[in-house]
Design a protein around this motif. Structure first.
Motif, PDB file in Angstrom:
ATOM      1  N   GLY A 154       0.808  -1.206   0.000  1.00 55.34           N
ATOM      2  CA  GLY A 154       0.000   0.000   0.000  1.00 55.34           C
ATOM      3  C   GLY A 154       0.844   1.260   0.000  1.00 55.34           C
ATOM      4  O   GLY A 154       2.076   1.215  -0.132  1.00 55.34           O
ATOM      5  N   ARG A 155       0.164   2.381   0.122  1.00 54.14           N
ATOM      6  CA  ARG A 155       0.810   3.695   0.159  1.00 54.14           C
ATOM      7  C   ARG A 155       0.296   4.447   1.379  1.00 54.14           C
ATOM      8  O   ARG A 155      -0.906   4.426   1.688  1.00 54.14           O
ATOM      9  CB  ARG A 155       0.480   4.502  -1.100  1.00 54.14           C
ATOM     10  CG  ARG A 155       0.974   3.871  -2.394  1.00 54.14           C
ATOM     11  CD  ARG A 155       2.433   4.177  -2.640  1.00 54.14           C
ATOM     12  NE  ARG A 155       2.637   5.594  -2.912  1.00 54.14           N
ATOM     13  CZ  ARG A 155       3.843   6.166  -3.017  1.00 54.14           C
ATOM     14  NH1 ARG A 155       4.927   5.434  -2.857  1.00 54.14           N
ATOM     15  NH2 ARG A 155       3.957   7.448  -3.272  1.00 54.14           N
ATOM     16  N   TYR A 178       4.623  -2.176   3.181  1.00 60.75           N
ATOM     17  CA  TYR A 178       4.572  -3.623   2.944  1.00 60.75           C
ATOM     18  C   TYR A 178       4.492  -4.319   4.299  1.00 60.75           C
ATOM     19  O   TYR A 178       5.269  -4.028   5.209  1.00 60.75           O
ATOM     20  CB  TYR A 178       5.819  -4.112   2.203  1.00 60.75           C
ATOM     21  CG  TYR A 178       5.879  -5.631   2.083  1.00 60.75           C
ATOM     22  CD1 TYR A 178       5.005  -6.319   1.253  1.00 60.75           C
ATOM     23  CD2 TYR A 178       6.802  -6.370   2.827  1.00 60.75           C
ATOM     24  CE1 TYR A 178       5.044  -7.695   1.154  1.00 60.75           C
ATOM     25  CE2 TYR A 178       6.857  -7.754   2.728  1.00 60.75           C
ATOM     26  CZ  TYR A 178       5.972  -8.407   1.886  1.00 60.75           C
ATOM     27  OH  TYR A 178       6.011  -9.772   1.796  1.00 60.75           O
ATOM     28  N   ARG A 179       3.528  -5.194   4.438  1.00 62.52           N
ATOM     29  CA  ARG A 179       3.369  -5.967   5.666  1.00 62.52           C
ATOM     30  C   ARG A 179       3.208  -7.443   5.318  1.00 62.52           C
ATOM     31  O   ARG A 179       2.451  -7.806   4.422  1.00 62.52           O
ATOM     32  CB  ARG A 179       2.133  -5.507   6.457  1.00 62.52           C
ATOM     33  CG  ARG A 179       2.198  -4.066   6.948  1.00 62.52           C
ATOM     34  CD  ARG A 179       3.236  -3.908   8.050  1.00 62.52           C
ATOM     35  NE  ARG A 179       3.195  -2.566   8.610  1.00 62.52           N
ATOM     36  CZ  ARG A 179       3.921  -1.548   8.156  1.00 62.52           C
ATOM     37  NH1 ARG A 179       4.729  -1.742   7.107  1.00 62.52           N
ATOM     38  NH2 ARG A 179       3.847  -0.358   8.718  1.00 62.52           N
ATOM     39  N   TYR A 258       0.173   7.191  10.114  1.00 62.36           N
ATOM     40  CA  TYR A 258       0.015   7.865   8.822  1.00 62.36           C
ATOM     41  C   TYR A 258      -1.282   8.676   8.816  1.00 62.36           C
ATOM     42  O   TYR A 258      -2.253   8.328   9.482  1.00 62.36           O
ATOM     43  CB  TYR A 258      -0.020   6.850   7.675  1.00 62.36           C
ATOM     44  CG  TYR A 258       1.247   6.057   7.521  1.00 62.36           C
ATOM     45  CD1 TYR A 258       2.336   6.579   6.820  1.00 62.36           C
ATOM     46  CD2 TYR A 258       1.364   4.773   8.062  1.00 62.36           C
ATOM     47  CE1 TYR A 258       3.508   5.839   6.668  1.00 62.36           C
ATOM     48  CE2 TYR A 258       2.524   4.037   7.915  1.00 62.36           C
ATOM     49  CZ  TYR A 258       3.598   4.577   7.217  1.00 62.36           C
ATOM     50  OH  TYR A 258       4.756   3.841   7.082  1.00 62.36           O
ATOM     51  N   ASN A 259      -1.270   9.757   8.059  1.00 66.72           N
ATOM     52  CA  ASN A 259      -2.496  10.537   7.909  1.00 66.72           C
ATOM     53  C   ASN A 259      -3.504   9.846   7.000  1.00 66.72           C
ATOM     54  O   ASN A 259      -4.718  10.004   7.169  1.00 66.72           O
ATOM     55  CB  ASN A 259      -2.192  11.938   7.365  1.00 66.72           C
ATOM     56  CG  ASN A 259      -1.416  12.771   8.353  1.00 66.72           C
ATOM     57  OD1 ASN A 259      -0.193  12.872   8.274  1.00 66.72           O
ATOM     58  ND2 ASN A 259      -2.111  13.377   9.307  1.00 66.72           N
ATOM     59  N   SER A 260      -3.014   9.095   6.045  1.00 65.64           N
ATOM     60  CA  SER A 260      -3.896   8.321   5.187  1.00 65.64           C
ATOM     61  C   SER A 260      -3.156   7.093   4.689  1.00 65.64           C
ATOM     62  O   SER A 260      -1.929   7.107   4.540  1.00 65.64           O
ATOM     63  CB  SER A 260      -4.384   9.159   3.992  1.00 65.64           C
ATOM     64  OG  SER A 260      -3.310   9.484   3.136  1.00 65.64           O
ATOM     65  N   VAL A 261      -3.913   6.036   4.453  1.00 63.53           N
ATOM     66  CA  VAL A 261      -3.346   4.778   3.961  1.00 63.53           C
ATOM     67  C   VAL A 261      -4.270   4.232   2.891  1.00 63.53           C
ATOM     68  O   VAL A 261      -5.495   4.218   3.052  1.00 63.53           O
ATOM     69  CB  VAL A 261      -3.205   3.736   5.098  1.00 63.53           C
ATOM     70  CG1 VAL A 261      -2.756   2.390   4.536  1.00 63.53           C
ATOM     71  CG2 VAL A 261      -2.241   4.216   6.159  1.00 63.53           C
ATOM     72  N   SER A 262      -3.692   3.798   1.793  1.00 64.97           N
ATOM     73  CA  SER A 262      -4.461   3.117   0.750  1.00 64.97           C
ATOM     74  C   SER A 262      -3.719   1.837   0.373  1.00 64.97           C
ATOM     75  O   SER A 262      -2.487   1.824   0.306  1.00 64.97           O
ATOM     76  CB  SER A 262      -4.645   4.012  -0.483  1.00 64.97           C
ATOM     77  OG  SER A 262      -3.388   4.366  -1.044  1.00 64.97           O
TER      78      SER A 262
END
Length: 343
Positions: A154-155, A178-179, A258-262
């Motif tokens: 994700g980002r 990456y997880r 994070y402020n946002s995650v996608s």
């Protein structure tokens, strides 16, 4: 058809499972037998019959006709507790049983107390004794052990704002995420009875699985027991679906800050390691009110009650009126503190 009854060696009365002592008890003379020391006539149990059958009570000779899902019941003529042995034989078995720890009287009192706690229920519902029936049922469940291998790409963004001189700046940083996670779930319960509503059974959780006993028929004496309607393979998709929200929550917990995650890619590989067939204790309460019947369920170990009671429209209106009055008073107070007025 074969029927198993447990007769008291002292007085010949029918013995029942006692939730208070965990023993097989005689209500007539008080004899108590340790279930763990009683030889079980059934070594393996499975339910394979799909038609209604007729059984004969060993105590009074009456005919007992049951639904195909029933494996333990009571004789409607003499009240003897009976176990239908041919529905408890075969290659698959209830591996374990969680015995009742709450008696019928305790369940009834706990339900009345729960009713009285309903702030928005009609007064008549809370005070009247309208319990139509209360039945102890061993409900069939599959307990799953699922192992999950998870990979997530994700980002993520982090945003920082600051002032320098006469200018306000916004700084945005972008990160690749990456997880790689392994999540194992044990004792994931899925009810296997077609009769029981899934949402009602789900809300009864959790059960104290550390108190599960190896299955023995004496635990069923005096209660109704149901057979499974669905195999573990048939309910496997629902078990996977049930874990999806837990998996999403865990993934989210690993990407905090994070402020946002996608997410650009999420792979979940689930392996079924084991599924045990168990019987869990549930008190079913049927309650009459205002010419309608309401169904509630109580966890036979913890006493947790679930169900949807009737709602008093007058109390709901009063509740909203109270909230509105408090809000109005708060606004007036804030306005007064700020030196203004409020119309």
């Amino acid at each position: 058809m074969p029927v198993i009854e447990y007769k008291c060696p002292n007085c010949g009365s029918g013995m029942l499972f006692d939730s208070a002592t965990g023993a097989l008890s005689c209500p007539s003379c008080g004899r108590q037998d340790n279930i763990e020391q009683i030889p079980d006539p059934l070594k393996k149990q499975v339910f394979t019959e799909n038609e209604v059958k007729e059984y004969h009570c060993n105590s009074c000779g009456a005919d007992i006709v049951t639904e195909p899902e029933t494996s333990a019941t009571t004789c409607s003529f003499c009240g003897a507790a009976v176990v239908l042995s041919d529905r408890l034989t075969g290659d698959l078995a209830p591996a374990m049983v969680l015995p009742f720890s709450i008696s019928k009287d305790e369940a009834k009192q706990a339900f009345k107390k729960w009713c009285r706690n309903g702030l928005l229920t009609p007064s008549g519902f809370m005070t009247a004794d309208r319990v139509k029936s209360i039945t102890g049922i061993y409900v069939p469940f599959w307990l799953y052990e699922l192992h999950n291998k998870i990979e997530v790409h994700g980002r993520g963004t982090k945003i920082r704002t600051y002032t320098q001189g006469d200018y306000h700046y916004t700084e945005t940083q972008h990160f690749d995420i990456y997880r790689r996670i392994r999540l194992n779930y044990v004792n994931l319960p899925i009810d296997a009875s077609e009769k029981m509503k899934d949402e009602l059974m789900d809300k009864l959780e959790p059960f104290p699985y550390n108190q599960l006993k190896l299955f023995k028929t004496p635990y069923l004496a005096g209660y109704i027991a149901e057979k499974y309607s669905y195999t573990d393979e048939e309910l496997y998709p629902r078990a996977k679906e049930k874990t999806s929200s837990y998996i999403d929550s865990y993934i989210a917990s690993t990407v905090s800050g994070y402020n946002s995650v996608s997410y650009t890619d999420k792979q979940i590989d689930t392996t079924l390691k084991n599924a045990d067939y168990v019987l869990l204790p549930v008190w079913m309460v049927y309650y009459d009110y205002n010419r309608s019947q309401y169904t509630f369920a109580m966890n036979g170990q913890t006493g947790k009650v679930v169900g949807i009671p009737p709602i008093s429209k007058a109390k709901v209106a009063g509740w909203f009126a109270g909230i509105s009055a408090v809000s109005l008073l708060s606004l007036k107070l804030v306005s007064w503190m700020m030196g203004g007025g409020f119309l």
